[in-house]
Design a protein around this motif. Sequence first.
Motif, PDB file in Angstrom:
ATOM      1  N   SER A   1       0.855  -1.182   0.000  1.00 19.56           N
ATOM      2  CA  SER A   1       0.000   0.000   0.000  1.00 19.56           C
ATOM      3  C   SER A   1       0.896   1.238   0.000  1.00 19.56           C
ATOM      4  O   SER A   1       2.067   1.185   0.375  1.00 19.56           O
ATOM      5  CB  SER A   1      -0.918   0.005   1.220  1.00 19.56           C
ATOM      6  OG  SER A   1      -0.154   0.208   2.398  1.00 19.56           O
TER       7      SER A   1
ATOM      8  N   PHE B   1      -6.938   5.869  -7.137  1.00 21.21           N
ATOM      9  CA  PHE B   1      -7.533   4.669  -6.557  1.00 21.21           C
ATOM     10  C   PHE B   1      -7.455   3.544  -7.598  1.00 21.21           C
ATOM     11  O   PHE B   1      -7.181   3.794  -8.765  1.00 21.21           O
ATOM     12  CB  PHE B   1      -8.988   4.922  -6.159  1.00 21.21           C
ATOM     13  CG  PHE B   1      -9.152   5.683  -4.874  1.00 21.21           C
ATOM     14  CD1 PHE B   1      -9.489   5.035  -3.697  1.00 21.21           C
ATOM     15  CD2 PHE B   1      -8.961   7.065  -4.837  1.00 21.21           C
ATOM     16  CE1 PHE B   1      -9.642   5.732  -2.509  1.00 21.21           C
ATOM     17  CE2 PHE B   1      -9.112   7.775  -3.657  1.00 21.21           C
ATOM     18  CZ  PHE B   1      -9.458   7.099  -2.488  1.00 21.21           C
ATOM     19  N   ASN B   2      -7.703   2.318  -7.150  1.00 20.88           N
ATOM     20  CA  ASN B   2      -7.511   1.176  -8.036  1.00 20.88           C
ATOM     21  C   ASN B   2      -8.661   0.920  -8.994  1.00 20.88           C
ATOM     22  O   ASN B   2      -8.530   0.124  -9.916  1.00 20.88           O
ATOM     23  CB  ASN B   2      -7.211  -0.085  -7.218  1.00 20.88           C
ATOM     24  CG  ASN B   2      -5.802  -0.072  -6.655  1.00 20.88           C
ATOM     25  OD1 ASN B   2      -5.170   0.977  -6.594  1.00 20.88           O
ATOM     26  ND2 ASN B   2      -5.299  -1.230  -6.264  1.00 20.88           N
ATOM     27  N   SER B   3      -9.810   1.553  -8.776  1.00 26.48           N
ATOM     28  CA  SER B   3     -10.924   1.461  -9.723  1.00 26.48           C
ATOM     29  C   SER B   3     -11.929   2.542  -9.370  1.00 26.48           C
ATOM     30  O   SER B   3     -11.892   3.112  -8.266  1.00 26.48           O
ATOM     31  CB  SER B   3     -11.596   0.086  -9.679  1.00 26.48           C
ATOM     32  OG  SER B   3     -12.353  -0.076  -8.494  1.00 26.48           O
TER      33      SER B   3
ATOM     34  N   VAL C   1     -13.985   1.448  -6.319  1.00 28.31           N
ATOM     35  CA  VAL C   1     -13.255   1.634  -5.062  1.00 28.31           C
ATOM     36  C   VAL C   1     -13.152   3.119  -4.702  1.00 28.31           C
ATOM     37  O   VAL C   1     -13.248   3.497  -3.525  1.00 28.31           O
ATOM     38  CB  VAL C   1     -11.863   0.986  -5.161  1.00 28.31           C
ATOM     39  CG1 VAL C   1     -11.003   1.343  -3.958  1.00 28.31           C
ATOM     40  CG2 VAL C   1     -11.984  -0.532  -5.282  1.00 28.31           C
TER      41      VAL C   1
ATOM     42  N   GLY D   1     -14.393   4.823  -1.366  1.00 26.78           N
ATOM     43  CA  GLY D   1     -13.438   5.530  -0.522  1.00 26.78           C
ATOM     44  C   GLY D   1     -13.874   6.923  -0.152  1.00 26.78           C
ATOM     45  O   GLY D   1     -13.694   7.361   0.993  1.00 26.78           O
TER      46      GLY D   1
ATOM     47  N   ARG E   1     -10.314   3.945   3.988  1.00 29.91           N
ATOM     48  CA  ARG E   1      -9.796   2.582   4.131  1.00 29.91           C
ATOM     49  C   ARG E   1      -9.518   1.944   2.782  1.00 29.91           C
ATOM     50  O   ARG E   1      -8.593   1.119   2.643  1.00 29.91           O
ATOM     51  CB  ARG E   1     -10.791   1.735   4.922  1.00 29.91           C
ATOM     52  CG  ARG E   1     -10.976   2.181   6.362  1.00 29.91           C
ATOM     53  CD  ARG E   1     -11.973   1.308   7.087  1.00 29.91           C
ATOM     54  NE  ARG E   1     -12.128   1.719   8.482  1.00 29.91           N
ATOM     55  CZ  ARG E   1     -12.923   1.115   9.352  1.00 29.91           C
ATOM     56  NH1 ARG E   1     -13.666   0.082   8.959  1.00 29.91           N
ATOM     57  NH2 ARG E   1     -13.001   1.538  10.594  1.00 29.91           N
ATOM     58  N   GLN E   2     -10.323   2.307   1.794  1.00 34.21           N
ATOM     59  CA  GLN E   2     -10.136   1.732   0.466  1.00 34.21           C
ATOM     60  C   GLN E   2      -8.817   2.182  -0.169  1.00 34.21           C
ATOM     61  O   GLN E   2      -8.283   1.505  -1.052  1.00 34.21           O
ATOM     62  CB  GLN E   2     -11.311   2.112  -0.449  1.00 34.21           C
ATOM     63  CG  GLN E   2     -12.630   1.454  -0.074  1.00 34.21           C
ATOM     64  CD  GLN E   2     -13.299   2.075   1.141  1.00 34.21           C
ATOM     65  OE1 GLN E   2     -12.878   3.105   1.647  1.00 34.21           O
ATOM     66  NE2 GLN E   2     -14.362   1.441   1.609  1.00 34.21           N
TER      67      GLN E   2
ATOM     68  N   TYR F   1      -5.598   0.581   2.764  1.00 35.01           N
ATOM     69  CA  TYR F   1      -5.304  -0.847   2.887  1.00 35.01           C
ATOM     70  C   TYR F   1      -5.247  -1.570   1.540  1.00 35.01           C
ATOM     71  O   TYR F   1      -5.414  -2.792   1.483  1.00 35.01           O
ATOM     72  CB  TYR F   1      -6.353  -1.506   3.789  1.00 35.01           C
ATOM     73  CG  TYR F   1      -6.345  -0.937   5.198  1.00 35.01           C
ATOM     74  CD1 TYR F   1      -5.286  -1.187   6.065  1.00 35.01           C
ATOM     75  CD2 TYR F   1      -7.381  -0.119   5.645  1.00 35.01           C
ATOM     76  CE1 TYR F   1      -5.262  -0.650   7.346  1.00 35.01           C
ATOM     77  CE2 TYR F   1      -7.369   0.419   6.918  1.00 35.01           C
ATOM     78  CZ  TYR F   1      -6.306   0.144   7.771  1.00 35.01           C
ATOM     79  OH  TYR F   1      -6.286   0.678   9.039  1.00 35.01           O
ATOM     80  N   THR F   2      -4.994  -0.835   0.457  1.00 33.70           N
ATOM     81  CA  THR F   2      -4.945  -1.440  -0.870  1.00 33.70           C
ATOM     82  C   THR F   2      -3.555  -1.320  -1.468  1.00 33.70           C
ATOM     83  O   THR F   2      -2.944  -0.250  -1.405  1.00 33.70           O
ATOM     84  CB  THR F   2      -5.963  -0.745  -1.820  1.00 33.70           C
ATOM     85  OG1 THR F   2      -7.265  -0.876  -1.277  1.00 33.70           O
ATOM     86  CG2 THR F   2      -5.934  -1.363  -3.204  1.00 33.70           C
ATOM     87  N   THR F   3      -3.052  -2.391  -2.048  1.00 30.18           N
ATOM     88  CA  THR F   3      -1.784  -2.342  -2.763  1.00 30.18           C
ATOM     89  C   THR F   3      -1.892  -1.374  -3.933  1.00 30.18           C
ATOM     90  O   THR F   3      -2.887  -1.374  -4.668  1.00 30.18           O
ATOM     91  CB  THR F   3      -1.398  -3.741  -3.286  1.00 30.18           C
ATOM     92  OG1 THR F   3      -1.255  -4.616  -2.163  1.00 30.18           O
ATOM     93  CG2 THR F   3      -0.098  -3.705  -4.066  1.00 30.18           C
TER      94      THR F   3
END
Length: 372
Positions: free
Chosen positions: A62, A91-93, A96, A100, A250-251, A254-256
């Motif tokens: 992360s 963000f990853n998408s 998400v 977030g 949190r999105q 805690y996301t790579t």
Amino acid sequence: MKVEDVLESQLQKRKQNGSFRTLKIADPKQIDFSSNDYLGLAQVSEIHQPIEEFVENGASGSRLLNGNKQYHEDLESFLAEFFKGESSLIFNSGYVANLGVLSSIPQKGDVVLIDELSHVCIKEGVRLSRAQHFSFKHNDLSDLEQKLNKFHKQGGNIFIVVESVYSMDGDESPLLEIVELANRYDAYIIVDEAHSTALHGDSGFGYCCHLDIQDKIFARIYTFGKAVGAHGAAVVGSKILREYLINYSRQFIYTTALPYSNVKTIEAALNYRQNHPELWDKLQKNISLYHEILNQDISKLNSNHPIQGVIFKNNNDAIQFSNYLNENGFNVRPILSPTVAKGKERVRICLHAFNSEDEVRNLCHHINQYFK
């Protein structure tokens, strides 16, 4: 009952009402009138060339651990400038990103008003927050103002959440009027730009910038998995918004982080779009041609966006029409209830810049023939 029996029972209900979902791989022989690759950028090899210098396969963590790289921050600076904002956060998408923003920003005592046709990720996001949330009728300014007036004197902040372009109907949000209401009732606007990212304007900077209201929007969410032809998303807004999301979303926490190859593809695709405004012009011509040829008595969406569709009153009719177009060489998909409301089932048709005039004419010919 055993859990497998419970699951099987639920699946049988879907099969009985015609809403059972399965995964399908698109037939390469069929003409694409289904994907969200509106401009064809996912297919441009110039954008997706192998990276000349190997950096790493993944960010390895992360961004608050070891995953924050210079290429992430470089892209965020680029995106802030591209979308005319003070700052941005990747963000990853899009799903998400909406989770977030909406799960972390509205607080207890706040009220969130969302358009009833907003994407499920918006609805899930506000459910995760501690704020009260209510829907207003789709694009209904009177209903929105009624709710703003009701909650305005309760204290706490009010958020209005809309999509710039709606994913099932292809219609635009009345953002200019919503901005006026937000000013009148001291509300904050959050706009999901998923289906306008890379489309509107000469550079593809989205609908808010096209209307020149970007400075009046609290948060804008841009998605790169549709017209950009890549993957990921970004939230654009103030520096305080960015810092808050880094600390409380949190999105994000805690996301790579996205890998280098993905980051470079996003930047390359947006640069390519900026340098090829003719793609948007070609797409608009295909949309006009589609409406010109299609019989006017067909129950279809009234959309100026590449998202089009033919409306039915039940799942079975939508499936039957979709199968007919599939059999005639067109890749389309039925959209069934409960994804859309009962009585508004449809076959969703997406037009693209890469669809030839003959392909659009042929599609319309088959649609017209079906309804004869």
